[in-house]
Write an enzyme that holds these catalytic residues in place. Structure first.
Site, PDB file in Angstrom:
ATOM      1  N   SER A 158     -49.211  99.588 -26.543  1.00  0.00           N
ATOM      2  CA  SER A 158     -49.265 100.857 -27.269  1.00  0.00           C
ATOM      3  C   SER A 158     -50.647 101.026 -27.883  1.00  0.00           C
ATOM      4  O   SER A 158     -51.401 100.062 -28.022  1.00  0.00           O
ATOM      5  CB  SER A 158     -48.183 100.910 -28.363  1.00  0.00           C
ATOM      6  OG  SER A 158     -48.504 100.006 -29.412  1.00  0.00           O
ATOM      7  N   CYS A 159     -50.952 102.267 -28.240  1.00  0.00           N
ATOM      8  CA  CYS A 159     -52.225 102.553 -28.918  1.00  0.00           C
ATOM      9  C   CYS A 159     -51.998 103.774 -29.802  1.00  0.00           C
ATOM     10  O   CYS A 159     -50.904 103.933 -30.353  1.00  0.00           O
ATOM     11  CB  CYS A 159     -53.350 102.764 -27.913  1.00  0.00           C
ATOM     12  SG  CYS A 159     -53.099 104.156 -26.777  1.00  0.00           S
ATOM     13  N   LEU A 160     -52.988 104.641 -29.927  1.00  0.00           N
ATOM     14  CA  LEU A 160     -52.821 105.827 -30.757  1.00  0.00           C
ATOM     15  C   LEU A 160     -52.040 106.917 -30.029  1.00  0.00           C
ATOM     16  O   LEU A 160     -51.108 107.502 -30.584  1.00  0.00           O
ATOM     17  CB  LEU A 160     -54.188 106.360 -31.193  1.00  0.00           C
ATOM     18  CG  LEU A 160     -54.167 107.625 -32.058  1.00  0.00           C
ATOM     19  CD1 LEU A 160     -53.471 107.342 -33.390  1.00  0.00           C
ATOM     20  CD2 LEU A 160     -55.579 108.154 -32.279  1.00  0.00           C
ATOM     21  N   TRP A 187     -48.828 105.514 -31.383  1.00  0.00           N
ATOM     22  CA  TRP A 187     -48.578 105.503 -32.822  1.00  0.00           C
ATOM     23  C   TRP A 187     -48.306 106.909 -33.373  1.00  0.00           C
ATOM     24  O   TRP A 187     -47.447 107.100 -34.235  1.00  0.00           O
ATOM     25  CB  TRP A 187     -49.763 104.871 -33.538  1.00  0.00           C
ATOM     26  CG  TRP A 187     -49.722 104.970 -35.032  1.00  0.00           C
ATOM     27  CD1 TRP A 187     -50.537 105.701 -35.834  1.00  0.00           C
ATOM     28  CD2 TRP A 187     -48.802 104.307 -35.908  1.00  0.00           C
ATOM     29  NE1 TRP A 187     -50.190 105.545 -37.157  1.00  0.00           N
ATOM     30  CE2 TRP A 187     -49.119 104.686 -37.227  1.00  0.00           C
ATOM     31  CE3 TRP A 187     -47.719 103.434 -35.706  1.00  0.00           C
ATOM     32  CZ2 TRP A 187     -48.415 104.225 -38.343  1.00  0.00           C
ATOM     33  CZ3 TRP A 187     -47.023 102.968 -36.819  1.00  0.00           C
ATOM     34  CH2 TRP A 187     -47.372 103.358 -38.107  1.00  0.00           C
TER      35      TRP A 187
END
Length: 202
Positions: A158-160, A187
């Site tokens: 996952s990331c932003l 996120w």
């Protein structure tokens, strides 16, 4: 009545002019007649050469078409494989609740400190993912304080907002982690859903 001309008769007819000229040219030493006979044979061979060329062209076109179909099939397969690698918010929550997952947040450390992270995730910045997945288990444990995942484990990146996590996914798959997935919402989506659920709960 129309007369059916057989292939043999046609060939005989094709030879007759050359034969007649051969006989007519015998008085001149047969040189002219011989040349005309060779010309007649070459005229007969030419249609067969043209037929062979046309046949090869058709076969080449068919082969090219088949290769194109295989390419399209491969592209469709890659497309559907890529789709299946996306994890939704609900799917991610279920995986986290099952404890059968390693969620790797590939944002920079300062981003996590400033904005927060998904509970249960560990931080491995994108630039470190390739090296981290190739570490020996002891070094991985020492650096990230987690057991190194095996190639059959359920990895989710996952990331932003899904861009960096997709790059991390591609890296993992290239290293043999074929069960890896990524949370495309990132996120930003996680926070939105969590806020909405908490608001509804109140």
């Amino acid at each position: 009545m129309p007369v059916a001309v057989t292939a043999g008769a046609w060939l005989e007819g094709a030879r007759e002019p050359g034969a007649a000229r051969l006989e007519g040219g015998a008085g001149a030493g047969g040189v002219g007649g011989s040349g005309q006979q060779r010309g007649g044979r070459q005229a007969m061979v030419l249609p067969w050469l043209l037929l062979g060329t046309a046949r090869r062209a058709v076969l080449g076109s068919v082969e090219a078409a088949l290769c194109g179909l295989k390419s399209i099939k491969g592209n469709h397969h890659n497309f559907y494989t890529a789709i299946s690698k996306d994890v939704t918010y609900k799917e991610l929550k279920n995986l986290l609740n099952s404890k059968n997952i390693m969620l790797i947040d590939v944002r920079e450390a300062w981003e996590i400190l400033e904005y927060g992270k998904i509970p249960g995730s560990i931080n491995i910045p994108l630039d470190e993912v390739g090296e981290a997945l190739q570490m020996n288990p002891r070094d991985f444990k020492e650096k990230y304080n987690e057991v190194k995942p095996s190639k059959s484990d359920n990895l989710v990146f996952s990331c932003l907002a899904g861009v960096r996590s997709k790059k991390a996914l591609d890296t993992a798959i290239s290293l043999g982690f074929h069960s890896a997935q990524h949370y495309a919402g990132g996120w930003k989506e996680w926070v939105t859903y969590e806020f909405s659920e908490k608001k509804q709960g109140n």
